[in-house]
Design a protein around this motif. Structure first.
Motif, PDB file in Angstrom:
ATOM      1  N   ASP A 126     -80.318  56.925 -40.874  1.00  0.00           N
ATOM      2  CA  ASP A 126     -79.382  57.630 -41.480  1.00  0.00           C
ATOM      3  C   ASP A 126     -78.811  58.602 -40.854  1.00  0.00           C
ATOM      4  N   PHE A 127     -77.515  59.017 -40.745  1.00  0.00           N
ATOM      5  CA  PHE A 127     -76.606  59.808 -39.942  1.00  0.00           C
ATOM      6  C   PHE A 127     -75.879  60.650 -40.831  1.00  0.00           C
ATOM      7  N   VAL A 128     -75.678  61.685 -40.196  1.00  0.00           N
ATOM      8  CA  VAL A 128     -74.684  63.022 -40.905  1.00  0.00           C
ATOM      9  C   VAL A 128     -73.337  63.045 -40.190  1.00  0.00           C
ATOM     10  N   ALA A 129     -72.488  63.558 -40.754  1.00  0.00           N
ATOM     11  CA  ALA A 129     -71.426  64.116 -40.080  1.00  0.00           C
ATOM     12  C   ALA A 129     -70.628  65.131 -41.056  1.00  0.00           C
ATOM     13  N   GLY A 130     -69.921  65.882 -40.476  1.00  0.00           N
ATOM     14  CA  GLY A 130     -69.440  67.264 -40.971  1.00  0.00           C
ATOM     15  C   GLY A 130     -70.414  68.458 -41.221  1.00  0.00           C
ATOM     16  N   THR A 131     -69.895  69.580 -41.774  1.00  0.00           N
ATOM     17  CA  THR A 131     -70.786  70.534 -41.843  1.00  0.00           C
ATOM     18  C   THR A 131     -70.524  71.129 -43.247  1.00  0.00           C
ATOM     19  N   GLY A 132     -71.562  71.846 -43.841  1.00  0.00           N
ATOM     20  CA  GLY A 132     -71.106  72.660 -45.102  1.00  0.00           C
ATOM     21  C   GLY A 132     -71.076  71.617 -46.052  1.00  0.00           C
ATOM     22  N   ALA A 133     -70.079  72.099 -46.925  1.00  0.00           N
ATOM     23  CA  ALA A 133     -69.780  71.313 -48.162  1.00  0.00           C
ATOM     24  C   ALA A 133     -69.249  69.929 -47.722  1.00  0.00           C
ATOM     25  N   ASP A 134     -68.647  69.906 -46.747  1.00  0.00           N
ATOM     26  CA  ASP A 134     -68.142  68.541 -46.144  1.00  0.00           C
ATOM     27  C   ASP A 134     -69.284  67.635 -45.406  1.00  0.00           C
ATOM     28  N   THR A 135     -70.474  67.998 -45.464  1.00  0.00           N
ATOM     29  CA  THR A 135     -71.309  67.106 -44.883  1.00  0.00           C
ATOM     30  C   THR A 135     -71.538  65.615 -45.688  1.00  0.00           C
ATOM     31  N   ARG A 136     -71.600  64.675 -44.930  1.00  0.00           N
ATOM     32  CA  ARG A 136     -71.641  63.397 -45.453  1.00  0.00           C
ATOM     33  C   ARG A 136     -72.976  62.617 -44.772  1.00  0.00           C
ATOM     34  N   THR A 137     -73.501  61.746 -45.497  1.00  0.00           N
ATOM     35  CA  THR A 137     -74.640  60.954 -45.120  1.00  0.00           C
ATOM     36  C   THR A 137     -74.291  59.517 -44.962  1.00  0.00           C
ATOM     37  N   TYR A 138     -74.464  58.933 -44.030  1.00  0.00           N
ATOM     38  CA  TYR A 138     -74.352  57.458 -43.764  1.00  0.00           C
ATOM     39  C   TYR A 138     -75.511  56.693 -43.324  1.00  0.00           C
ATOM     40  N   ARG A 139     -75.748  55.542 -43.836  1.00  0.00           N
ATOM     41  CA  ARG A 139     -76.899  54.606 -43.826  1.00  0.00           C
ATOM     42  C   ARG A 139     -76.412  53.479 -42.983  1.00  0.00           C
ATOM     43  N   LEU A 140     -77.140  53.141 -41.768  1.00  0.00           N
ATOM     44  CA  LEU A 140     -76.911  51.785 -41.039  1.00  0.00           C
ATOM     45  C   LEU A 140     -77.625  50.705 -41.801  1.00  0.00           C
ATOM     46  N   PHE A 141     -77.021  49.703 -42.412  1.00  0.00           N
ATOM     47  CA  PHE A 141     -77.673  48.537 -42.795  1.00  0.00           C
ATOM     48  C   PHE A 141     -77.423  47.314 -42.073  1.00  0.00           C
ATOM     49  N   GLU A 142     -78.679  46.737 -41.723  1.00  0.00           N
ATOM     50  CA  GLU A 142     -78.851  45.734 -40.659  1.00  0.00           C
ATOM     51  C   GLU A 142     -79.120  44.575 -41.266  1.00  0.00           C
ATOM     52  N   SER A 143     -78.455  43.484 -40.657  1.00  0.00           N
ATOM     53  CA  SER A 143     -78.715  41.888 -41.186  1.00  0.00           C
ATOM     54  C   SER A 143     -79.009  40.810 -39.881  1.00  0.00           C
ATOM     55  N   PRO A 144     -79.728  40.147 -40.041  1.00  0.00           N
ATOM     56  CA  PRO A 144     -80.067  39.465 -39.005  1.00  0.00           C
ATOM     57  C   PRO A 144     -79.479  37.989 -39.203  1.00  0.00           C
ATOM     58  N   LYS A 145     -78.431  37.706 -40.260  1.00  0.00           N
ATOM     59  CA  LYS A 145     -77.498  36.811 -40.232  1.00  0.00           C
ATOM     60  C   LYS A 145     -76.312  36.912 -39.432  1.00  0.00           C
ATOM     61  N   LEU A 146     -76.046  35.956 -38.940  1.00  0.00           N
ATOM     62  CA  LEU A 146     -74.590  35.750 -38.023  1.00  0.00           C
ATOM     63  C   LEU A 146     -73.522  35.840 -39.173  1.00  0.00           C
ATOM     64  N   PRO A 147     -72.435  36.831 -38.720  1.00  0.00           N
ATOM     65  CA  PRO A 147     -71.239  36.340 -39.454  1.00  0.00           C
ATOM     66  C   PRO A 147     -70.461  35.285 -39.413  1.00  0.00           C
ATOM     67  N   ALA A 148     -69.361  35.214 -40.165  1.00  0.00           N
ATOM     68  CA  ALA A 148     -68.527  33.896 -39.870  1.00  0.00           C
ATOM     69  C   ALA A 148     -67.626  34.311 -38.377  1.00  0.00           C
ATOM     70  N   GLU A 149     -67.121  33.229 -38.035  1.00  0.00           N
ATOM     71  CA  GLU A 149     -66.235  33.528 -36.687  1.00  0.00           C
ATOM     72  C   GLU A 149     -65.215  34.443 -37.039  1.00  0.00           C
ATOM     73  N   ASP A 150     -64.552  34.601 -38.054  1.00  0.00           N
ATOM     74  CA  ASP A 150     -63.510  35.331 -38.295  1.00  0.00           C
ATOM     75  C   ASP A 150     -63.776  36.659 -39.006  1.00  0.00           C
ATOM     76  N   GLU A 151     -65.009  37.122 -38.957  1.00  0.00           N
ATOM     77  CA  GLU A 151     -65.448  38.162 -39.584  1.00  0.00           C
ATOM     78  C   GLU A 151     -65.978  39.295 -38.590  1.00  0.00           C
TER      79      GLU A 151
END
Length: 246
Positions: A126-151
């Protein structure tokens, strides 16, 4: 030395983020994931869909520390010397989460990355950005499956890279185009009514003047108020005959 465009992409996608647990290893893994997937996107000709940002100014000491650490990680990924406890994913999504670890209702991920809820998806921190009331938390979702060629292999709700936002579902009456169209239609019908009323009035007046509607003309004439006769107006005065002059 790492590729400058790749450095610009990794910095553009991660600048302003900090590991929620305060660990440098967690942030370094994010840099490594973005570097690997950005390089894959470049090979597919999709690198332009990722955000790029130049290195920070030299007088920004805090940012330069993070940038230099990121640069070392990117170089290690490029030379295949980066070592991590968990294998780097084949695709990943960085998305905002609430205190329950789920995307907020007002910022749901697009259907194109619905795979982030699959059973084989793991969290890269998990990662945070912003300060105070503007703080947002982001999570990194990882997948082992290869994406499509145009993805795009890396999608970020933090920078909107690879994110196709749903169209604004505004009510039809809030659309400026609908307002202009309805106003134009109303003016058209008002002008048409005015034209018909004018034509009808002109036709009636012409018929009255041409005595084509005698009955209506008589009713109209009888409705006109006539002035009262003056006193004695009913008597007929006889004029004296003029006397011949000698």
């Amino acid at each position: 030395m790492a590729d400058q465009q790749l450095l610009a992409i990794v910095w553009g996608e991660t600048s302003g983020l900090a590991a929620k647990d305060g660990s440098n290893q967690t942030l370094a893994r994010l840099h490594a994931v973005v570097a690997k997937l950005a390089a894959a996107a470049q090979r597919r000709g999709l690198g332009g869909n990722l955000k790029q940002q130049l290195a920070p100014r030299a007088n920004d000491a805090v940012a330069m520390v993070t940038y230099n650490a990121m640069s070392s990680t990117v170089s290690a990924v490029e030379t295949n010397t980066y070592r991590a406890e968990m294998e780097l994913p084949a695709r990943a999504v960085l998305w905002e989460v609430n205190e329950n670890g789920a995307p907020p209702r007002d910022n749901l991920p697009p259907t194109s990355v619905a795979w982030m809820f699959d059973a084989d998806v793991t969290s890269g921190g998990d990662f945070v950005a912003g300060t105070g009331a503007d703080t947002r938390t982001y999570r990194l979702f990882e997948s082992p499956k290869l994406p499509a060629e145009d993805e795009l292999p890396y999608v970020s709700g933090y920078t909107d890279s690879g994110v196709v936002r749903p169209s604004d579902r505004r009510r039809w009456y809030r659309s400026p185009a609908w307002g202009i169209g309805l106003s134009g239609g109303a003016l058209f019908f008002l002008a048409a009514f005015s034209l018909l009323w004018t034509a009808s009035s002109f036709s009636l007046a012409y018929d009255l003047l041409a005595n084509r509607q005698i009955e209506d003309g008589q009713k109209f004439s009888s409705s006109l108020p006539l002035p009262a006769c003056p006193a004695g107006g009913g008597r007929i005065r006889r004029l004296a005959k003029p006397q011949p002059t000698l």
